[in-house]
Design an enzyme around this catalytic site. Sequence first.
Site, PDB file in Angstrom:
ATOM      1  N   HIS A 130      49.884  40.558  44.917  1.00 44.63           N
ATOM      2  CA  HIS A 130      51.237  40.848  45.388  1.00 44.63           C
ATOM      3  C   HIS A 130      51.419  42.307  45.773  1.00 44.63           C
ATOM      4  O   HIS A 130      52.550  42.770  45.930  1.00 44.63           O
ATOM      5  CB  HIS A 130      52.264  40.463  44.327  1.00 44.63           C
ATOM      6  CG  HIS A 130      52.313  38.994  44.038  1.00 44.63           C
ATOM      7  ND1 HIS A 130      53.192  38.436  43.130  1.00 44.63           N
ATOM      8  CD2 HIS A 130      51.585  37.962  44.530  1.00 44.63           C
ATOM      9  CE1 HIS A 130      52.999  37.119  43.076  1.00 44.63           C
ATOM     10  NE2 HIS A 130      52.028  36.816  43.919  1.00 44.63           N
ATOM     11  N   ASP A 181      49.048  38.212  40.894  1.00 43.06           N
ATOM     12  CA  ASP A 181      50.339  38.907  40.844  1.00 43.06           C
ATOM     13  C   ASP A 181      50.122  40.322  41.367  1.00 43.06           C
ATOM     14  O   ASP A 181      49.219  40.557  42.162  1.00 43.06           O
ATOM     15  CB  ASP A 181      50.901  38.872  39.423  1.00 43.06           C
ATOM     16  CG  ASP A 181      52.429  38.872  39.390  1.00 43.06           C
ATOM     17  OD1 ASP A 181      53.027  39.753  40.027  1.00 43.06           O
ATOM     18  OD2 ASP A 181      53.026  38.002  38.734  1.00 43.06           O
TER      19      ASP A 181
END
Length: 395
Positions: A236, A213
């Site tokens: 991310h 993430d």
Amino acid sequence: MGFTRILFLTLLFVCAADVQCQNVKIFNVKKYGAIPGGKTENSKGFLEAWKNACQWKGKAVVLVPAGTYLLDSVKFEGECKGYMIFKLKGNVMAVSKLKDIDRWITFKYVNGFTLAGRGTFDGQGHKVWPCKKNGKCQTLPISLRFEFIKNGNLQNIRSINSQNAHVSIIASSNLNISNIKLSAPQDSPNTDGIKISSSEEIRITRTTISTGDDCVAILNGSKKTHISQVSCGPGHGISVGSMGGNTVINNKDIVVGLTVKNSTFTNTSNGLRIKTWASPYQGLASGFTYEDIIMNNVENPIIIDQQYCPNSPCNAKSASRIQIRDITFSNIRGTSRSKAAVTLSCSSVVPCKNIVLKDIKLVYTGNGGPASSICSNVHGYSYGVQNPPSCFRSA
């Protein structure tokens, strides 16, 4: 010479000029019943060592020596009478099923604190990620939570395979994070590296994050966050937000003052991202500087997304009420996996203001022509080299 004696003498040498620091005492978790080997649950011994250390009027060192220690959910709480050091030389491993659904190890209400020691926290996330992916687990524990910590340091430790995020910082101030490594597989769900909220003067440097993430997520109430020399990827990217969702306080979501510099992104789905929900909540994202950044095969190197909606259904007719302004991107260079290397998609209700692009050099690595920019509802200026061509007029 035993390790405990070496550590003690080292601390005395380093702190020789500090009167308070000379009053050092070591609290070895093994002396309070902790057993290495990875088979015995050790929360009682760890908490007893912390409890005694917290009462010491000087520098207290909670020492976790070499070995693997199985640990259930624990909270190490203050207020303490002196400066606290948690020295991790061994490895700490989460039990198969933690008793707290949202946290594993928590440090709370401590003024003057260091977590260090080149040891590893192993969240054993691979045992629970399938449950999260198939929707049977709504909440999983964060590995390390720092709540109401003042004047602290987190350095030289490693966190692997967190069940949820690796590190969460809440309502804290003046924390220095350096030389840490956070890692989980690219497909691991919600394994953010560092999440920051309602905190001020958080500094992150010389850190490597590869996870499933956001490498770093800067959330509501964050002020004066400084990030430098971070290697991010996979993951991310470094994100502000999401803002305007379910984390608002008093119907407002505010992030002010952020610097990200001298950092590298490799094979990430985003690079520098600001994301806000199209919701009725008001807020402000302001005073950000991104400079001297290298992008290596990044999907969205520069992106402002004010229609963020990770889960449908979403109301396409609504607009974000978060004002984004005074944002500078300077000397951002490298390669983009997406043709739109720069995306500035802002709110139709409160357009982005004073967005500055300076010396942008991003090359699209795919087919179909050179890199491009996509802009909507944004006012700004561009300086120097602009590749892709800027949406703004040159200043």
